[in-house]
Design an enzyme around this catalytic site. Structure first.
Site, mmCIF file in Angstrom:
data_model
loop_
_atom_site.group_PDB
_atom_site.id
_atom_site.type_symbol
_atom_site.label_atom_id
_atom_site.label_comp_id
_atom_site.label_asym_id
_atom_site.label_seq_id
_atom_site.Cartn_x
_atom_site.Cartn_y
_atom_site.Cartn_z
ATOM 1 N N ARG A 234 21.191 13.746 5.791
ATOM 2 C CA ARG A 234 21.290 13.714 4.337
ATOM 3 C C ARG A 234 20.320 14.728 3.761
ATOM 4 O O ARG A 234 19.192 14.866 4.253
ATOM 5 C CB ARG A 234 20.952 12.316 3.781
ATOM 6 C CG ARG A 234 22.051 11.267 3.958
ATOM 7 C CD ARG A 234 23.295 11.566 3.106
ATOM 8 N NE ARG A 234 24.340 10.570 3.296
ATOM 9 C CZ ARG A 234 25.333 10.675 4.175
ATOM 10 N NH1 ARG A 234 25.440 11.744 4.951
ATOM 11 N NH2 ARG A 234 26.238 9.720 4.275
ATOM 12 N N ASP A 258 23.820 20.971 7.087
ATOM 13 C CA ASP A 258 25.186 20.589 6.717
ATOM 14 C C ASP A 258 25.161 19.750 5.442
ATOM 15 O O ASP A 258 26.210 19.357 4.937
ATOM 16 C CB ASP A 258 25.802 19.779 7.874
ATOM 17 C CG ASP A 258 27.265 19.452 7.652
ATOM 18 O OD1 ASP A 258 28.000 20.370 7.234
ATOM 19 O OD2 ASP A 258 27.673 18.297 7.874
ATOM 20 N N GLU A 263 23.710 18.354 -3.357
ATOM 21 C CA GLU A 263 25.065 18.762 -2.961
ATOM 22 C C GLU A 263 26.165 18.143 -3.820
ATOM 23 O O GLU A 263 27.278 18.661 -3.868
ATOM 24 C CB GLU A 263 25.324 18.425 -1.479
ATOM 25 C CG GLU A 263 25.466 16.944 -1.171
ATOM 26 C CD GLU A 263 25.769 16.676 0.305
ATOM 27 O OE1 GLU A 263 25.034 17.186 1.169
ATOM 28 O OE2 GLU A 263 26.741 15.951 0.575
ATOM 29 N N HIS A 295 28.857 19.945 4.421
ATOM 30 C CA HIS A 295 29.045 18.543 4.831
ATOM 31 C C HIS A 295 30.346 18.373 5.612
ATOM 32 O O HIS A 295 31.243 17.636 5.210
ATOM 33 C CB HIS A 295 29.029 17.619 3.599
ATOM 34 C CG HIS A 295 28.543 16.245 3.928
ATOM 35 N ND1 HIS A 295 27.628 15.569 3.165
ATOM 36 C CD2 HIS A 295 28.833 15.411 4.960
ATOM 37 C CE1 HIS A 295 27.383 14.386 3.703
ATOM 38 N NE2 HIS A 295 28.111 14.267 4.800
HETATM 39 P P1 NAI Z 1 22.543 4.881 12.877
HETATM 40 O O1 NAI Z 1 22.303 3.773 11.917
HETATM 41 O O2 NAI Z 1 23.285 4.599 14.132
HETATM 42 O O3 NAI Z 1 21.131 5.523 13.291
HETATM 43 C C1 NAI Z 1 20.094 5.770 12.403
HETATM 44 C C2 NAI Z 1 18.804 5.704 13.192
HETATM 45 O O4 NAI Z 1 17.734 6.056 12.311
HETATM 46 C C3 NAI Z 1 18.517 4.296 13.737
HETATM 47 O O5 NAI Z 1 18.188 4.349 15.098
HETATM 48 C C4 NAI Z 1 17.318 3.844 12.896
HETATM 49 O O6 NAI Z 1 16.426 2.980 13.594
HETATM 50 C C5 NAI Z 1 16.666 5.185 12.591
HETATM 51 N N1 NAI Z 1 15.728 5.095 11.490
HETATM 52 C C6 NAI Z 1 15.729 4.263 10.423
HETATM 53 N N2 NAI Z 1 14.633 4.459 9.672
HETATM 54 C C7 NAI Z 1 13.944 5.449 10.274
HETATM 55 C C8 NAI Z 1 12.726 6.095 9.968
HETATM 56 N N3 NAI Z 1 11.983 5.754 8.909
HETATM 57 N N4 NAI Z 1 12.305 7.075 10.791
HETATM 58 C C9 NAI Z 1 13.020 7.415 11.895
HETATM 59 N N5 NAI Z 1 14.177 6.822 12.239
HETATM 60 C C10 NAI Z 1 14.626 5.858 11.424
HETATM 61 O O7 NAI Z 1 23.227 6.042 12.039
HETATM 62 P P2 NAI Z 1 24.093 7.253 12.586
HETATM 63 O O8 NAI Z 1 25.516 6.856 12.656
HETATM 64 O O9 NAI Z 1 23.455 7.824 13.782
HETATM 65 O O10 NAI Z 1 23.966 8.283 11.367
HETATM 66 C C11 NAI Z 1 22.739 8.908 11.045
HETATM 67 C C12 NAI Z 1 22.870 9.578 9.695
HETATM 68 O O11 NAI Z 1 23.789 10.665 9.810
HETATM 69 C C13 NAI Z 1 23.475 8.688 8.600
HETATM 70 O O12 NAI Z 1 22.458 7.963 7.935
HETATM 71 C C14 NAI Z 1 24.126 9.670 7.682
HETATM 72 O O13 NAI Z 1 23.231 9.979 6.627
HETATM 73 C C15 NAI Z 1 24.332 10.913 8.525
HETATM 74 N N6 NAI Z 1 25.744 11.282 8.681
HETATM 75 C C16 NAI Z 1 26.130 12.564 8.375
HETATM 76 C C17 NAI Z 1 27.440 12.960 8.513
HETATM 77 C C18 NAI Z 1 27.888 14.360 8.246
HETATM 78 O O14 NAI Z 1 29.101 14.610 8.091
HETATM 79 N N7 NAI Z 1 27.009 15.343 8.180
HETATM 80 C C19 NAI Z 1 28.469 12.004 8.927
HETATM 81 C C20 NAI Z 1 27.952 10.706 9.301
HETATM 82 C C21 NAI Z 1 26.632 10.363 9.145
#
Ligand code: NAI
Length: 332
Positions: A234, A258, A263, A295
């Site tokens: 993000r 990305d 955005e 994105h």
């Molecule tokens: P997820 O929920 O599986 O993983 C997120 C990880 O971040 C978890 O392991 C969590 O413990 C960790 N986390 C939470 N707070 C934290 C902190 N303060 N410091 C460090 N780590 C922390 O989510 P997923 O599916 O891996 O997605 C990650 C991010 O990717 C989403 O939040 C979303 O913003 C972004 N995303 C971007 C996309 C794109 O098209 N560019 C598409 C899908 C998701």
């Protein structure tokens, strides 16, 4: 169920209309984004379906509630654009697609790394002009480099495994350790250590108050000179103005993003015929060592099929009073 679908693009319509999970749902597609003004289009619908840049703030939620909307279905993983407190107050459920294809985003992060490093985008343009010179296109081997991964959830974990495959040393920071990754050779460390030792830093944590501007002047100062920063998570994770300063000083050697803090008014639209008013993104685009995509980390066939499938299943579960496994927990 009647669904008001906001921010529709042609690919949304294709994948939702072709989904075998459409069943009895009836979708009305709107091209406009959801916000407090456009909320009225949801009249007659029980559900709204939204994406990352719809404005689902208190006013929007209040207006949806008046119309009788009962559920907000995010067709994405992140939910930072939804006022969850307001949703709770107005008894509106929020569901999302927590995982559809983590590999799609992880692989896009790798695409950004390889393009920035090996400058294939510049080589492509040169060759098209008949210029076969390789001056200034020097890259570096990924083998043996240290990659720092912030957030090792689904996407971060997939990314770690790819980078291990390149022969990189992978350092990780997360509030929750993933034992499986440790078994694969990933080393968890403090955020400070990760910043200090990584040649490439890739962000895969959600945008939360604790992670907002996790990359700022202070953290950039801790990094190795010439560091590569990749953000497919993000935009708000990076203080863009601090990143620009880091790029100007050469402290940041490469930036691949990305996502971008501001955005919402720019991405997913063609601005080719207008003057971009956002001077920050205009400056970013001007750097030869910055690669910006709009994105599209999620944008693979597999991911789009899965997004349609899970979003429609979430809504069927709600309609049939089943437990909502993809419910976004609303604050108490
Ligand atoms: P997820 O929920 O599986 O993983 C997120 C990880 O971040 C978890 O392991 C969590 O413990 C960790 N986390 C939470 N707070 C934290 C902190 N303060 N410091 C460090 N780590 C922390 O989510 P997923 O599916 O891996 O997605 C990650 C991010 O990717 C989403 O939040 C979303 O913003 C972004 N995303 C971007 C996309 C794109 O098209 N560019 C598409 C899908 C998701």
């Amino acid at each position: 169920m009647q669904i008001a679908f906001f921010n529709t693009k042609s690919y949304d319509q294709t994948f939702f209309n072709e989904s075998i999970y459409l069943k009895s749902h009836k979708i009305t597609y709107f091209e406009v984004a959801l916000n407090s003004q456009t909320a009225r289009l949801a009249e007659g619908a029980e559900a709204v379906c939204v994406f990352v840049n719809d404005t689902v703030d208190r006013n929007t939620i209040q207006n949806l509630s008046v119309l009788g909307v009962k559920i907000i279905a995010l067709r994405c993983a992140g939910f930072n654009n939804v006022d969850l407190k307001a949703a709770r107050e107005y008894h509106i459920e929020v569901v999302r697609v927590p995982a559809y294809s983590p590999e799609s985003v992880a692989e896009h992060a790798v695409a950004l790394i390889l393009t920035l490093n090996r400058k294939t985008h510049r080589a492509f343009n040169r060759v098209r002009e008949g210029n076969f010179s390789i001056e200034h296109l020097t890259g570096f081997n990924l083998f043996n480099k240290t990659v720092g991964v912030v957030g090792t959830g689904l996407i971060g974990a997939s990314f770690c495994k790819i980078m291990l495959g390149f022969g990189c040393k992978v350092l990780a920071y997360d509030i929750q350790k993933n034992e499986n990754l440790i078994n694969h050779g990933v080393q968890y460390t403090s955020l400070d250590e990760l910043f200090r030792h990584s040649e490439i830093i890739s962000l895969h944590c959600p945008l939360l108050p604790q992670t907002t501007h996790i990359i700022d002047t202070e953290s950039i100062n801790k990094m190795k000179s010439g560091v590569m920063i990749i953000n497919t998570s993000r935009g708000g994770l990076i203080d863009t103005k601090a990143a620009i300063e880091g790029l100007k000083k050469g402290k940041i050697g490469y930036l691949g993003i990305d996502v971008y803090e501001q955005e919402a008014n720019l991405f997913f639209k063609d601005h080719g015929e207008t003057v971009i008013q956002d001077d920050v993104i205009a400056r970013l685009i001007s750097f030869p060592n910055v690669l910006l995509t709009g994105h599209l980390g999620f944008f693979t066939q597999e991911a789009l099929e899965e997004i349609a499938h899970i979003t429609l299943e979430n809504l069927s579960d709600f309609e049939n009073n089943k437990a909502l496994s993809n419910r976004v927990a609303l604050p108490e």
